[in-house]
Design a protein around this motif. Structure first.
Motif, PDB file in Angstrom:
ATOM      1  N   CYS A  70      95.585   9.592  70.380  1.00 54.61           N
ATOM      2  CA  CYS A  70      96.523  10.277  69.481  1.00 54.61           C
ATOM      3  C   CYS A  70      96.388   9.635  68.101  1.00 54.61           C
ATOM      4  O   CYS A  70      95.601   8.699  67.940  1.00 54.61           O
ATOM      5  N   THR A  71      97.132  10.108  67.130  1.00 50.11           N
ATOM      6  CA  THR A  71      97.000   9.538  65.786  1.00 50.11           C
ATOM      7  C   THR A  71      97.590   8.140  65.719  1.00 50.11           C
ATOM      8  O   THR A  71      97.086   7.275  65.002  1.00 50.11           O
ATOM      9  N   SER A  72      98.672   7.931  66.471  1.00 52.13           N
ATOM     10  CA  SER A  72      99.269   6.603  66.513  1.00 52.13           C
ATOM     11  C   SER A  72      98.213   5.591  66.973  1.00 52.13           C
ATOM     12  O   SER A  72      98.024   4.534  66.344  1.00 52.13           O
ATOM     13  N   ASP A 187      96.109   8.025  57.024  1.00 52.55           N
ATOM     14  CA  ASP A 187      96.775   8.707  58.130  1.00 52.55           C
ATOM     15  C   ASP A 187      97.268  10.053  57.605  1.00 52.55           C
ATOM     16  O   ASP A 187      98.219  10.117  56.835  1.00 52.55           O
ATOM     17  N   ALA A 189      98.188  12.690  59.772  1.00 59.60           N
ATOM     18  CA  ALA A 189      98.401  13.228  61.125  1.00 59.60           C
ATOM     19  C   ALA A 189      98.623  14.746  61.134  1.00 59.60           C
ATOM     20  O   ALA A 189      97.992  15.461  61.905  1.00 59.60           O
ATOM     21  N   SER A 209      95.949  14.504  63.687  1.00 58.01           N
ATOM     22  CA  SER A 209      96.362  14.828  65.053  1.00 58.01           C
ATOM     23  C   SER A 209      95.650  16.076  65.528  1.00 58.01           C
ATOM     24  O   SER A 209      95.582  17.066  64.796  1.00 58.01           O
ATOM     25  N   GLN A 211      96.912  17.652  68.206  1.00 55.67           N
ATOM     26  CA  GLN A 211      97.950  18.486  68.838  1.00 55.67           C
ATOM     27  C   GLN A 211      98.960  19.050  67.843  1.00 55.67           C
ATOM     28  O   GLN A 211      99.843  19.779  68.241  1.00 55.67           O
ATOM     29  N   LYS A 212      98.865  18.703  66.578  1.00 55.09           N
ATOM     30  CA  LYS A 212      99.832  19.274  65.633  1.00 55.09           C
ATOM     31  C   LYS A 212      99.368  20.701  65.278  1.00 55.09           C
ATOM     32  O   LYS A 212      99.339  21.536  66.159  1.00 55.09           O
TER      33      LYS A 212
HETATM   34  C1  LIG Z   1     102.874  12.646  63.940  1.00 53.37           C
HETATM   35  C2  LIG Z   1     102.476  11.530  63.078  1.00 53.37           C
HETATM   36  C3  LIG Z   1     101.817  10.418  63.591  1.00 53.37           C
HETATM   37  C4  LIG Z   1     101.581  10.236  65.053  1.00 53.37           C
HETATM   38  O1  LIG Z   1     100.730  11.211  65.562  1.00 53.37           O
HETATM   39  P1  LIG Z   1     100.484  11.266  67.139  1.00 53.37           P
HETATM   40  O2  LIG Z   1      99.228  12.066  67.243  1.00 53.37           O
HETATM   41  O3  LIG Z   1     101.689  11.912  67.727  1.00 53.37           O
HETATM   42  O4  LIG Z   1     100.335   9.868  67.615  1.00 53.37           O
HETATM   43  C5  LIG Z   1     101.393   9.431  62.718  1.00 53.37           C
HETATM   44  N1  LIG Z   1     101.617   9.522  61.410  1.00 53.37           N
HETATM   45  C6  LIG Z   1     102.261  10.566  60.862  1.00 53.37           C
HETATM   46  C7  LIG Z   1     102.471  10.617  59.384  1.00 53.37           C
HETATM   47  C8  LIG Z   1     102.718  11.616  61.684  1.00 53.37           C
HETATM   48  O5  LIG Z   1     103.337  12.666  61.136  1.00 53.37           O
END
Ligand SMILES: *Cc1c(COP(=O)(O)O)cnc(C)c1O
Length: 366
Positions: A70-72, A187, A189, A209, A211-212
């Motif tokens: 995931c992005t995290s 980042d 995401a 991301s 999945q977003k």
């Molecule tokens: C949603 C988000 C993340 C985390 O993304 P995941 O894919 O859910 O881990 C990180 N940074 C920002 C700015 C986000 O909006």
């Protein structure tokens, strides 16, 4: 019987955007089909990631790409890569970061909370977040001062509507890092529509991301230079083991990028604007709210519907009542203290939009 009824789960209409506590997004049937096929098959995962590297690089113009959980986790692994480079010993040692550069510099207003504090993603790699400037303001000088420190692993920048305060343009911040020989990570995401723009900042790694808005299974897409991406991939033999992408996630991401490439973005954008405009016209006729279109502060290519009420208490009461009904309707409440609710209509069907307007009509009349 659907899953909601089988397990007694709340039916949700999600007008809150790609929100993790609500299951984020709806996948296109082509993405669901690729994911389902992947689940029933074996693959040489090295090959799957090699294909992802090639296909995603081609789709985005990045030199290289990989997919993580995931992005995290992409943030943690990008930080780890900046500390270890390709060294197998360093990769095996993390999160014990003895002898490695550990400072990760970010503008203070970029230390966002997206359900947890982003700085924790940095700490998870064994690094130390260093906030430059204040929440309200981070000038180039503030960044330069922190980047000058010899123990700096990387600069981390965030592109999100959650970012606070006034900031140096991303490209200027990246250039400042590069003048010091420090790599830069962005980042982005929820910014998959703006990948080209984020890569154009010159960042070594751009994280989005899956999945977003792309609507893949949960995944973090890592794009950038061949060296940095390969150092992220190498973390698989280290802390990245706990953050790996599954076969269905990687192949789902590839399907999602293909769907995006097959989409006529101009026509899509037009349809989103029409949808939001019709909603706003109908909502504005209801008593007690003023409805208008609201554009996204980061430049995402679709408008949201803004509902303004007389007081913060009115807005909070309306958001609460929408959530308490069945189906539960979730809206964006980050501007609620100013008496404003925002609705993101992108994934909603016409039937769901009718339900939202019906419910609004009943609540505002009563
Ligand atoms: C949603 C988000 C993340 C985390 O993304 P995941 O894919 O859910 O881990 C990180 N940074 C920002 C700015 C986000 O909006």
């Amino acid at each position: 019987m659907g899953l909601h009824d089988q397990y007694g789960l709340t039916h949700v209409i999600n007008a809150r955007g790609p929100f993790t506590p609500l299951g984020v997004s709806r996948s296109d049937p082509r993405v669901a089909a690729a994911t389902a096929e992947a689940l029933g098959e074996f693959f040489v995962m090295e090959e799957v990631q090699d294909v992802a590297n090639r296909v995603l690089a081609e789709a985005t113009g990045a030199q290289a790409a990989t997919v993580v959980h995931c992005t995290s986790s992409a943030i943690t692994l990008a930080v780890a890569a900046s500390m270890t480079g390709p060294s197998p010993e360093r990769i095996a040692a993390l999160p014990d970061s003895s002898g490695m550069p550990t400072r990760v510099v970010l503008p203070a207003g970029h230390a966002v909370h997206y359900g947890h504090p982003l700085v924790q993603d940095i700490r998870l790699a064994g690094a130390t977040p260093v906030l430059a400037g204040t929440e309200d303001d981070c000038a180039l000088d503030d960044l330069e001062r922190e980047l000058a420190h010899p123990d700096t692993a990387c600069l981390l920048l965030v592109s999100s509507r959650m970012v606070r305060g006034a900031h140096v343009p991303l490209a200027d911040a990246v250039a400042a890092a590069h003048r010091r020989g420090v790599p830069a990570v962005v980042d982005g995401a929820a910014q998959d529509f703006r990948i080209a723009e984020l890569l154009a900042t010159g960042a070594d790694l751009v994280l989005v991301s899956g999945q977003k808005y792309l609507g893949s299974p949960t995944a973090g897409v890592v794009l950038g230079g061949a060296g940095p991406v390969s150092a992220v991939r190498a973390q698989e033999k280290g802390i990245g083991r706990a953050m790996k992408a599954s076969k269905e996630a990687v192949l789902g991401v590839l399907a999602a990028f293909q769907v995006r490439q097959e989409t006529d973005l101009g026509a899509w954008q037009h349809a989103q604007t029409e949808k939001a405009t019709r909603f706003v016209e109908r909502a504005d006729a209801l008593p007690g709210v003023r409805a208008t279109l609201a554009s996204d502060p980061t430049g995402l290519p679709f408008p949201r519907a803004s509902l303004r009420m007389d007081t913060a208490a009115d807005a909070a009461a309306l958001a609460g009542a929408l959530r308490a009904g069945s189906p539960a309707i979730w809206v964006m409440d980050h501007r609620q203290d100013d008496g404003e609710l925002l609705l993101e209509l992108v994934p909603l069907t016409d039937g769901e939009i009718d339900t939202v307007l019906d419910r609004l009509g009943k609540l505002l009349a009563g």
